[in-house]
Design a protein around this motif. Structure first.
Motif, mmCIF file in Angstrom:
data_model
loop_
_atom_site.group_PDB
_atom_site.id
_atom_site.type_symbol
_atom_site.label_atom_id
_atom_site.label_comp_id
_atom_site.label_asym_id
_atom_site.label_seq_id
_atom_site.Cartn_x
_atom_site.Cartn_y
_atom_site.Cartn_z
ATOM 1 N N GLY A 279 0.835 -1.196 0.000
ATOM 2 C CA GLY A 279 0.000 0.000 0.000
ATOM 3 C C GLY A 279 0.870 1.247 0.000
ATOM 4 N N GLY B 244 1.671 3.177 -2.301
ATOM 5 C CA GLY B 244 1.381 4.177 -3.322
ATOM 6 C C GLY B 244 0.634 5.394 -2.817
ATOM 7 N N LYS C 19 -1.898 -0.467 -7.433
ATOM 8 C CA LYS C 19 -1.789 0.493 -8.533
ATOM 9 C C LYS C 19 -0.308 0.730 -8.844
ATOM 10 C CE LYS C 19 -5.940 2.895 -6.933
ATOM 11 N NZ LYS C 19 -6.371 3.964 -6.043
ATOM 12 N N ASP D 241 -1.499 -7.474 -5.746
ATOM 13 C CA ASP D 241 -2.703 -7.417 -4.916
ATOM 14 C C ASP D 241 -2.408 -8.222 -3.650
ATOM 15 O OD1 ASP D 241 -5.162 -7.702 -3.716
ATOM 16 O OD2 ASP D 241 -6.196 -8.441 -5.502
ATOM 17 N N VAL D 242 -2.391 -7.548 -2.503
ATOM 18 C CA VAL D 242 -2.044 -8.255 -1.262
ATOM 19 C C VAL D 242 -3.043 -9.368 -0.939
ATOM 20 C CG1 VAL D 242 -0.771 -6.316 -0.229
ATOM 21 C CG2 VAL D 242 -3.228 -6.593 0.247
ATOM 22 N N ALA D 243 -4.260 -9.253 -1.479
ATOM 23 C CA ALA D 243 -5.278 -10.273 -1.192
ATOM 24 C C ALA D 243 -5.045 -11.569 -1.966
ATOM 25 C CB ALA D 243 -6.672 -9.724 -1.527
ATOM 26 N N ALA E 204 -1.133 -2.121 3.461
ATOM 27 C CA ALA E 204 -2.262 -1.896 2.543
ATOM 28 C C ALA E 204 -3.582 -2.176 3.250
ATOM 29 C CB ALA E 204 -2.129 -2.789 1.311
ATOM 30 N N THR F 177 0.078 -2.711 10.050
ATOM 31 C CA THR F 177 -0.781 -1.560 10.295
ATOM 32 C C THR F 177 -2.193 -2.046 10.586
ATOM 33 O OG1 THR F 177 0.517 -0.227 8.746
ATOM 34 C CG2 THR F 177 -1.627 0.641 9.403
ATOM 35 N N ALA F 178 -2.625 -1.891 11.839
ATOM 36 C CA ALA F 178 -4.035 -2.136 12.183
ATOM 37 C C ALA F 178 -4.700 -0.775 12.184
ATOM 38 C CB ALA F 178 -4.147 -2.847 13.520
ATOM 39 N N SER F 179 -5.202 -0.357 13.333
ATOM 40 C CA SER F 179 -5.908 0.922 13.440
ATOM 41 C C SER F 179 -6.338 1.060 14.895
ATOM 42 C CB SER F 179 -7.143 0.902 12.542
ATOM 43 O OG SER F 179 -8.001 1.987 12.829
ATOM 44 N N PRO G 256 -3.104 3.662 14.401
ATOM 45 C CA PRO G 256 -3.380 5.099 14.396
ATOM 46 C C PRO G 256 -4.872 5.383 14.490
ATOM 47 C CG PRO G 256 -2.404 4.350 12.283
ATOM 48 C CD PRO G 256 -2.873 3.135 13.047
ATOM 49 N N ASP H 57 -6.393 9.069 1.611
ATOM 50 C CA ASP H 57 -7.488 8.839 0.645
ATOM 51 C C ASP H 57 -8.425 7.711 1.061
ATOM 52 O OD1 ASP H 57 -6.466 10.805 -0.915
ATOM 53 O OD2 ASP H 57 -5.416 9.455 -2.305
#
Ligand SMILES: NC(=O)c1ccc[n+]([C@@H]2O[C@H](COP(=O)([O-])OP(=O)(O)OC[C@H]3O[C@@H](n4cnc5c(N)ncnc54)[C@H](O)[C@@H]3O)[C@@H](O)[C@H]2O)c1
Length: 296
Positions: A33, A35, A59, A82-84, A110, A160-162, A208, A214
């Motif tokens: 992620g 980008g 992307k 695509d990480v998925a 990502a 990265t969680a949240s 975070p 975005d």
């Protein structure tokens, strides 16, 4: 540790013996992620340490734009994946290792967000959100961690969680479920690496609060949620908000914390601090109240 419990690192998660070692000049970092938003800011901040950066994004053009923005673009390279997609991530890991050699830092960053309640989120939004936010992290680990173990060199993983992995938020149920999963997965990863004796690999967990990126635009572009609560949340969160951190600020914090060998990296707007403390207090109270007599 109680008898029968598997070994685990201190829940505080500090691993000062390894602090910073993975983030040295010339070492290799992968940022998924990369980008946009936090990933882009992380890539630039890590490059400022002299690291070589593999910028991975769905992307390709966005990944290439980040590489062009690095202090020394020649020390970076863009990878479209695509990480998925587990196979795509395995091929990405092979391409990164062919270009750069062993990876020292893996940033599984990502992520996407979709608005919807626990009962109205569509099947496709559940699949997309869990596929990218949870399986994406799993696929990153499966693709890169075996190489980190084999190399035996100082390494670190940043997931990265949240803050949404530590407290609920109405209207984004699939996102919250995915981020709670990333928190549990990352704590387990830390304990599994310790149990396996892989002490050369540190782990950090980035949680975070709101960050100006975005991510909400992506939710808006996906269309209008069917229920009013999710629509209201989407509208409120998409508007410019004074209580958001900058991606650069969060990336700077993450790098500083990794250099210090910290596991927990948690930064949130003040309005959430009390709610998280209250949740932890309620869980502790429930354990004290509900356990006696049941476990000998
Ligand atoms: N912005 C916030 O408020 C906030 C808060 C907490 C956590 N986060 C987390 O930070 C991470 C980064 O989000 P951001 O806010 O920088 O968002 P962003 O939308 O600015 O950037 C996300 C990047 O990930 C890429 N991406 C999306 N799906 C992908 C896939 N399947 N494979 C590869 N790349 C993919 C996008 O193309 C984009 O470049 C996410 O995990 C997000 O959940 C964001």
């Amino acid at each position: 540790m109680a008898a029968g419990e598997p070994p685990h690192r201190d829940a505080g998660g500090q691993d000062p013996a390894m602090s910073g070692a993975a983030l040295a000049e010339g070492h290799v970092a992968v940022v998924t992620g990369g980008g946009s938003g936090i990933g882009r800011a992380l890539a630039i901040r890590l490059a400022q340490l002299g690291m070589r950066i593999a910028v991975v994004d769905l992307k390709r053009e966005a990944a290439e734009a980040t590489v062009a923005a690095l202090p020394h673009p020649a020390r970076g390279r863009a990878f479209a994946a695509d990480v998925a997609d587990a196979g795509a991530m395995r091929r990405c890991a092979e391409a990164v290792s062919a270009a750069f050699g062993p990876v020292n830092l893996l940033c599984n960053n990502a992520g996407i967000l979709r608005a919807g309640t626990a009962w109205t989120t569509s099947e496709s939004d559940w699949a997309l959100t869990l596929g990218i936010n949870v399986r994406g992290v799993v696929n990153g680990l499966a693709a890169f961690v075996p190489g980190m173990i084999d190399a035996g060199k100082p390494a670190r993983i940043l997931n990265t969680a949240s803050i949404g992995g530590l407290c609920p938020a109405p209207g984004v149920a699939s996102y919250i479920a995915s981020k709670y999963a990333v928190v549990g997965l990352t704590e387990t990863l830390r304990d599994e690496l310790a149990a396996g004796g892989h002490d050369h690999i540190g782990v950090s967990l980035l949680c975070p609060g709101g960050v100006a990126t975005d991510i909400w635009q992506g939710a808006n572009d996906a269309g209008r949620p069917s229920d009013r609560l999710a629509r209201d949340v989407l509208q409120a969160m998409s508007a410019p908000r004074p209580d958001q951190a900058s991606a650069e600020g969060i990336a700077g914090l993450a790098v500083e914390a990794m250099l210090a060998g910290r596991f927990w990296i948690v930064a949130a707007q003040p309005s959430l601090h009390g709610r998280i403390a209250e949740r932890h207090r309620a869980i502790s109270e429930a354990i004290g109240r509900d356990s006696p007599g049941l476990y000998g």
